[in-house]
Design a protein around this motif. Structure first.
Motif, PDB file in Angstrom:
ATOM      1  N   GLN A  46       0.789  -1.309  -0.085  1.00 12.56           N
ATOM      2  CA  GLN A  46       0.076  -0.313  -0.486  1.00 12.56           C
ATOM      3  C   GLN A  46       0.608   1.299  -0.234  1.00 12.56           C
ATOM      4  O   GLN A  46       1.750   0.964   0.651  1.00 12.56           O
ATOM      5  CB  GLN A  46      -0.942  -0.036   1.274  1.00 12.56           C
ATOM      6  CG  GLN A  46      -2.370  -1.134   1.641  1.00 12.56           C
ATOM      7  CD  GLN A  46      -2.885  -0.608   0.185  1.00 12.56           C
ATOM      8  OE1 GLN A  46      -3.158   0.624   0.136  1.00 12.56           O
ATOM      9  NE2 GLN A  46      -4.189  -0.989  -0.362  1.00 12.56           N
ATOM     10  N   VAL A  47       0.460   2.351  -0.384  1.00 14.76           N
ATOM     11  CA  VAL A  47       0.729   3.072  -0.480  1.00 14.76           C
ATOM     12  C   VAL A  47      -0.267   4.615  -0.333  1.00 14.76           C
ATOM     13  O   VAL A  47      -1.054   4.537  -0.858  1.00 14.76           O
ATOM     14  CB  VAL A  47       1.656   3.991  -1.769  1.00 14.76           C
ATOM     15  CG1 VAL A  47       1.922   5.509  -1.994  1.00 14.76           C
ATOM     16  CG2 VAL A  47       2.405   2.865  -2.591  1.00 14.76           C
ATOM     17  N   GLN A  48       0.338   5.410   0.537  1.00 10.98           N
ATOM     18  CA  GLN A  48      -0.901   6.134   1.326  1.00 10.98           C
ATOM     19  C   GLN A  48      -0.141   7.819   0.563  1.00 10.98           C
ATOM     20  O   GLN A  48       1.132   8.145   0.769  1.00 10.98           O
ATOM     21  CB  GLN A  48      -0.723   6.448   2.240  1.00 10.98           C
ATOM     22  CG  GLN A  48      -1.124   5.612   3.150  1.00 10.98           C
ATOM     23  CD  GLN A  48      -0.720   4.101   3.366  1.00 10.98           C
ATOM     24  OE1 GLN A  48       0.928   4.044   3.821  1.00 10.98           O
ATOM     25  NE2 GLN A  48      -1.711   3.105   3.030  1.00 10.98           N
ATOM     26  N   LEU A  49      -0.862   8.581  -0.006  1.00  9.46           N
ATOM     27  CA  LEU A  49      -0.852   9.855  -0.379  1.00  9.46           C
ATOM     28  C   LEU A  49      -1.457  10.864   0.159  1.00  9.46           C
ATOM     29  O   LEU A  49      -2.518  10.706  -0.134  1.00  9.46           O
ATOM     30  CB  LEU A  49      -0.877  10.277  -2.119  1.00  9.46           C
ATOM     31  CG  LEU A  49       0.092   8.259  -3.025  1.00  9.46           C
ATOM     32  CD1 LEU A  49      -0.224   8.672  -4.507  1.00  9.46           C
ATOM     33  CD2 LEU A  49       1.114   9.009  -2.740  1.00  9.46           C
ATOM     34  N   VAL A  50      -0.513  12.064   0.425  1.00 11.39           N
ATOM     35  CA  VAL A  50      -1.573  13.438   0.789  1.00 11.39           C
ATOM     36  C   VAL A  50      -1.297  14.333   0.063  1.00 11.39           C
ATOM     37  O   VAL A  50       0.385  14.288   0.207  1.00 11.39           O
ATOM     38  CB  VAL A  50      -0.916  12.954   2.417  1.00 11.39           C
ATOM     39  CG1 VAL A  50      -1.862  14.555   3.104  1.00 11.39           C
ATOM     40  CG2 VAL A  50      -0.983  11.589   3.243  1.00 11.39           C
ATOM     41  N   GLU A  51      -1.421  14.856  -0.524  1.00 11.39           N
ATOM     42  CA  GLU A  51      -1.512  16.340  -1.197  1.00 11.39           C
ATOM     43  C   GLU A  51      -1.752  17.529  -0.795  1.00 11.39           C
ATOM     44  O   GLU A  51      -2.749  17.313   0.145  1.00 11.39           O
ATOM     45  CB  GLU A  51      -2.296  16.247  -2.745  1.00 11.39           C
ATOM     46  CG  GLU A  51      -2.268  15.048  -3.210  1.00 11.39           C
ATOM     47  CD  GLU A  51      -3.663  14.854  -3.819  1.00 11.39           C
ATOM     48  OE1 GLU A  51      -3.879  13.662  -4.414  1.00 11.39           O
ATOM     49  OE2 GLU A  51      -4.345  14.231  -2.358  1.00 11.39           O
ATOM     50  N   SER A  52      -1.291  18.544  -0.667  1.00 15.27           N
ATOM     51  CA  SER A  52      -1.328  20.351  -0.090  1.00 15.27           C
ATOM     52  C   SER A  52      -0.787  20.741  -1.431  1.00 15.27           C
ATOM     53  O   SER A  52      -0.765  20.431  -1.777  1.00 15.27           O
ATOM     54  CB  SER A  52      -0.762  20.615   1.618  1.00 15.27           C
ATOM     55  OG  SER A  52       1.156  19.913   1.016  1.00 15.27           O
ATOM     56  N   GLY A  53      -1.121  22.227  -0.595  1.00 16.91           N
ATOM     57  CA  GLY A  53      -0.720  23.180  -0.996  1.00 16.91           C
ATOM     58  C   GLY A  53      -1.848  24.066  -2.617  1.00 16.91           C
ATOM     59  O   GLY A  53      -1.669  25.088  -2.601  1.00 16.91           O
TER      60      GLY A  53
ATOM     61  N   ALA B 234       2.542  13.862  -0.549  1.00 20.45           N
ATOM     62  CA  ALA B 234       4.062  12.877   0.310  1.00 20.45           C
ATOM     63  C   ALA B 234       3.411  12.067   0.374  1.00 20.45           C
ATOM     64  O   ALA B 234       2.606  11.217   0.834  1.00 20.45           O
ATOM     65  CB  ALA B 234       3.794  13.908   1.879  1.00 20.45           C
ATOM     66  N   ALA B 235       4.294  11.018   0.131  1.00 22.85           N
ATOM     67  CA  ALA B 235       4.183   9.067   0.343  1.00 22.85           C
ATOM     68  C   ALA B 235       4.517   8.749   1.011  1.00 22.85           C
ATOM     69  O   ALA B 235       6.109   8.957   1.500  1.00 22.85           O
ATOM     70  CB  ALA B 235       4.425   9.155  -1.405  1.00 22.85           C
ATOM     71  N   SER B 236       3.887   7.784   1.320  1.00 22.13           N
ATOM     72  CA  SER B 236       4.693   6.313   2.503  1.00 22.13           C
ATOM     73  C   SER B 236       4.394   5.491   1.711  1.00 22.13           C
ATOM     74  O   SER B 236       2.991   5.089   1.669  1.00 22.13           O
ATOM     75  CB  SER B 236       3.846   7.054   3.836  1.00 22.13           C
ATOM     76  OG  SER B 236       1.968   7.223   4.162  1.00 22.13           O
TER      77      SER B 236
ATOM     78  N   THR C 102       8.531  12.684  -1.421  1.00 22.87           N
ATOM     79  CA  THR C 102       7.352  13.949  -1.498  1.00 22.87           C
ATOM     80  C   THR C 102       7.956  14.405  -3.073  1.00 22.87           C
ATOM     81  O   THR C 102       8.917  14.583  -3.940  1.00 22.87           O
ATOM     82  CB  THR C 102       7.818  15.045  -0.902  1.00 22.87           C
ATOM     83  OG1 THR C 102       7.477  15.226   0.902  1.00 22.87           O
ATOM     84  CG2 THR C 102       6.638  16.066  -1.245  1.00 22.87           C
ATOM     85  N   MET C 103       6.644  14.198  -3.801  1.00 20.37           N
ATOM     86  CA  MET C 103       6.876  14.885  -5.063  1.00 20.37           C
ATOM     87  C   MET C 103       5.981  16.246  -4.911  1.00 20.37           C
ATOM     88  O   MET C 103       4.812  16.489  -3.963  1.00 20.37           O
ATOM     89  CB  MET C 103       5.698  13.812  -6.135  1.00 20.37           C
ATOM     90  CG  MET C 103       5.808  14.369  -7.771  1.00 20.37           C
ATOM     91  SD  MET C 103       5.134  13.202  -8.415  1.00 20.37           S
ATOM     92  CE  MET C 103       3.418  13.660  -7.879  1.00 20.37           C
ATOM     93  N   TYR C 104       6.510  17.130  -5.742  1.00 10.31           N
ATOM     94  CA  TYR C 104       5.790  18.762  -5.869  1.00 10.31           C
ATOM     95  C   TYR C 104       5.777  18.921  -7.564  1.00 10.31           C
ATOM     96  O   TYR C 104       5.694  18.519  -8.172  1.00 10.31           O
ATOM     97  CB  TYR C 104       6.990  19.538  -5.036  1.00 10.31           C
ATOM     98  CG  TYR C 104       7.999  19.317  -4.444  1.00 10.31           C
ATOM     99  CD1 TYR C 104       8.809  18.565  -4.237  1.00 10.31           C
ATOM    100  CD2 TYR C 104       7.309  19.818  -3.245  1.00 10.31           C
ATOM    101  CE1 TYR C 104       9.691  17.813  -3.232  1.00 10.31           C
ATOM    102  CE2 TYR C 104       8.311  19.321  -1.794  1.00 10.31           C
ATOM    103  CZ  TYR C 104       9.282  18.753  -1.696  1.00 10.31           C
ATOM    104  OH  TYR C 104       9.954  18.133  -0.811  1.00 10.31           O
TER     105      TYR C 104
END
Length: 119
Positions: free
Chosen positions: A1-8, A23-25, A76-78
């Motif tokens: 599993q990969v958890q992804l949280v976007e922001s910005g 941000a990925a975990s 983290t990807m931007y």
């Protein structure tokens, strides 16, 4: 599993800039991407990046205005978005996949972050 949280995401005037973070975990990542969906439209590809070597791909409409990057240490990807236009208004999604397969199919998706560009 990969958890992804976007922001910005947020509201910006036309011509302005925003940076989206994802941000990925979880498990290891092969590639990540950004997609967007405007009201009444289907989801469309924006940009993607190969995790280990940083090779990038963009949709034609980006026209040099957006830059995708990643920080491997922060997992983290931007997406740096400059010269924003009202037609860039959409819900922006982050996606990740553990494989290096070509194409735009990704296994994991974030919840999305809203970008609104006023004219």
């Amino acid at each position: 599993q990969v958890q992804l949280v976007e922001s910005g995401g947020g509201l910006v005037q036309a011509g302005g800039s925003l940076r989206l973070d994802c941000a990925a975990s979880g498990r290891s990542i092969g590639r990540m991407g950004w997609f967007r969906q405007a009201p009444g439209n289907g989801r469309e590809f924006v940009a993607r990046i190969i995790w280990h070597n940083g090779i990038k791909y963009y949709a034609n409409f980006v026209e040099g205005r957006f830059t995708v990057s990643r920080d491997k240490a922060k997992n983290t990807m931007y997406l740096q978005m400059n010269r924003l236009k009202p037609e860039d208004t959409a819900l922006y999604y982050c996606a990740a996949d553990p494989t290096l397969r070509p194409g735009l199919e990704f296994e994991y998706w974030g919840q999305g972050t809203q970008v609104t560009v006023s004219s």
